[in-house]
Scaffold this active site. Sequence first.
Site, PDB file in Angstrom:
ATOM      1  N   TYR A 298     -33.470  10.068  60.993  1.00 58.64           N
ATOM      2  CA  TYR A 298     -33.300  10.737  62.289  1.00 58.64           C
ATOM      3  C   TYR A 298     -33.811  12.178  62.290  1.00 58.64           C
ATOM      4  O   TYR A 298     -34.398  12.631  63.256  1.00 58.64           O
ATOM      5  CB  TYR A 298     -31.826  10.714  62.701  1.00 58.64           C
ATOM      6  CG  TYR A 298     -31.339   9.332  63.021  1.00 58.64           C
ATOM      7  CD1 TYR A 298     -31.570   8.765  64.264  1.00 58.64           C
ATOM      8  CD2 TYR A 298     -30.674   8.557  62.063  1.00 58.64           C
ATOM      9  CE1 TYR A 298     -31.160   7.474  64.560  1.00 58.64           C
ATOM     10  CE2 TYR A 298     -30.257   7.274  62.346  1.00 58.64           C
ATOM     11  CZ  TYR A 298     -30.500   6.733  63.597  1.00 58.64           C
ATOM     12  OH  TYR A 298     -30.107   5.459  63.881  1.00 58.64           O
ATOM     13  N   THR A 351     -35.316   0.637  59.324  1.00 53.59           N
ATOM     14  CA  THR A 351     -34.253  -0.155  59.958  1.00 53.59           C
ATOM     15  C   THR A 351     -33.529   0.587  61.082  1.00 53.59           C
ATOM     16  O   THR A 351     -32.841  -0.036  61.883  1.00 53.59           O
ATOM     17  CB  THR A 351     -33.248  -0.631  58.889  1.00 53.59           C
ATOM     18  OG1 THR A 351     -33.116   0.377  57.874  1.00 53.59           O
ATOM     19  CG2 THR A 351     -33.714  -1.926  58.237  1.00 53.59           C
ATOM     20  N   GLU A 352     -33.678   1.915  61.107  1.00 56.82           N
ATOM     21  CA  GLU A 352     -33.174   2.695  62.255  1.00 56.82           C
ATOM     22  C   GLU A 352     -34.030   3.943  62.408  1.00 56.82           C
ATOM     23  O   GLU A 352     -34.331   4.629  61.428  1.00 56.82           O
ATOM     24  CB  GLU A 352     -31.722   3.157  62.063  1.00 56.82           C
ATOM     25  CG  GLU A 352     -30.679   2.078  62.184  1.00 56.82           C
ATOM     26  CD  GLU A 352     -29.257   2.633  62.040  1.00 56.82           C
ATOM     27  OE1 GLU A 352     -29.025   3.835  62.339  1.00 56.82           O
ATOM     28  OE2 GLU A 352     -28.386   1.855  61.617  1.00 56.82           O
ATOM     29  N   ASN A 353     -34.394   4.231  63.647  1.00 56.20           N
ATOM     30  CA  ASN A 353     -35.010   5.497  64.007  1.00 56.20           C
ATOM     31  C   ASN A 353     -34.883   5.618  65.523  1.00 56.20           C
ATOM     32  O   ASN A 353     -35.101   4.648  66.242  1.00 56.20           O
ATOM     33  CB  ASN A 353     -36.476   5.531  63.574  1.00 56.20           C
ATOM     34  CG  ASN A 353     -37.190   6.818  63.932  1.00 56.20           C
ATOM     35  OD1 ASN A 353     -38.273   6.801  64.526  1.00 56.20           O
ATOM     36  ND2 ASN A 353     -36.605   7.945  63.592  1.00 56.20           N
TER      37      ASN A 353
END
Length: 442
Positions: A298, A351-353
Amino acid sequence: MTKISLPFNSPLLTKDFVYGVATASFQIEGGYEHRLPCIWDTFCSTAGKIADNSHGHIACDHYNNWQQDIDLIESLGVDAYRLSISWPRVMTQDGKLNPVGVKFYTDILDELKRKNIKAFVTLYHWDLPQHLEDEGGWLNRKTAYAFEQYVELITNAFGTRVYSYATLNEPFCSAFLGYEIGIHAPGLVGKQYGKKAAHHLLLAHGLGMNVLNKTSPNTQNGIVLNFTPAYPLTDNQQDIDSAKYADDYLNQWYMKPIMDGKYPDIINQLPSDHLPDIHPGDMELISQPIDYLGINFYTRQIYKAHPTDIYEPIAPTGPLTDMGWEIYPQSFTDLLVSLNKTYTLPPIYITENGAAMPDTYNNGEVNDLDRLNYYNDHLNAVHNAIEQGVVIDGYFAWSLMDNFEWAEGYLKRFGIVYVDYKTQQRTIKNSGLAYKELISKR
């Protein structure tokens, strides 16, 4: 900018590159009455812990709306959906499967398969059953073995429905935020707890990988780690050393055991009561091969030297997301290239951004240009890392939809889909439409 733009020859524009969206069970499901209590239920019921005094009893009511939500996912044209399993929904307190909870997920997995959407399943995304926390939670070594039993039962129940498993999501958050500084469930505070909890989480990962290799050998099996790259405030050696220590303490502490079978050297600087309880064979279990590494990113953090705490985080200056996190996409590329130089990596999935932004809903539209720009810049950062030799197989936007953002409650919106929590109406934001267009034009 109204669309996401990548170099015309980018590997991100091939059909082989996997695009997905991601969610987590506690953040979207609701259906509280159909599962056991978890540590986040307890945390939410503790005064002053959640910014808006909310809870996850209903959330996005995905428990009742899952069919429409899977249709929504399909409408975005994604290749994959990353979801997590609620341990307290699928297991009873005496260690057996709860058939109602299992059916909730097998129905979802069957529907995803019908729609040719790959299921990326996270087995633990922070919602530890409260009865296990009552026995010490992740400070109790036995919890890792309870996880092992849960993984065996649930993966056998899921059969061939799943494309990929992750044992854990972000053990840093569980250990450091939950057991060391107390801003996440279960809310313990003390440096004597953090590394002990971290070790038992990593042990759970190792035990879980053992099980997955037996029960689900044909799936892609790995773990998801989050990284907040550490930068020194100045080129003064003290600041450089402080940032390195922070990186080892907060990032590499979870990475190095998995890749190299040992903790960073700073373990030798920790007081004895802060040390994890490492048993013979633990590090071999933790460092067994994984099929892929999930990376969540992030923001970055700048540090300066501190006389007693070694490192001191510096408050970021703009541009910032609604979480107050600096937007600095170059650090995403820096991180991926640095990890690739430091370790022998398996293939990577992002896997997350994503980004929380102060969205406004007007006449059926959410024109979230700030989020769209964030995605554009960070997808280009992924492209730049691949150009420098990093093997990256896919990217998941966080999040599919606005949801319960942990200690922030419902105040922060990360979704590419807007959720009206009163009506549970979903509206694809302009960033979601741009993401859909990018995927469709490959």
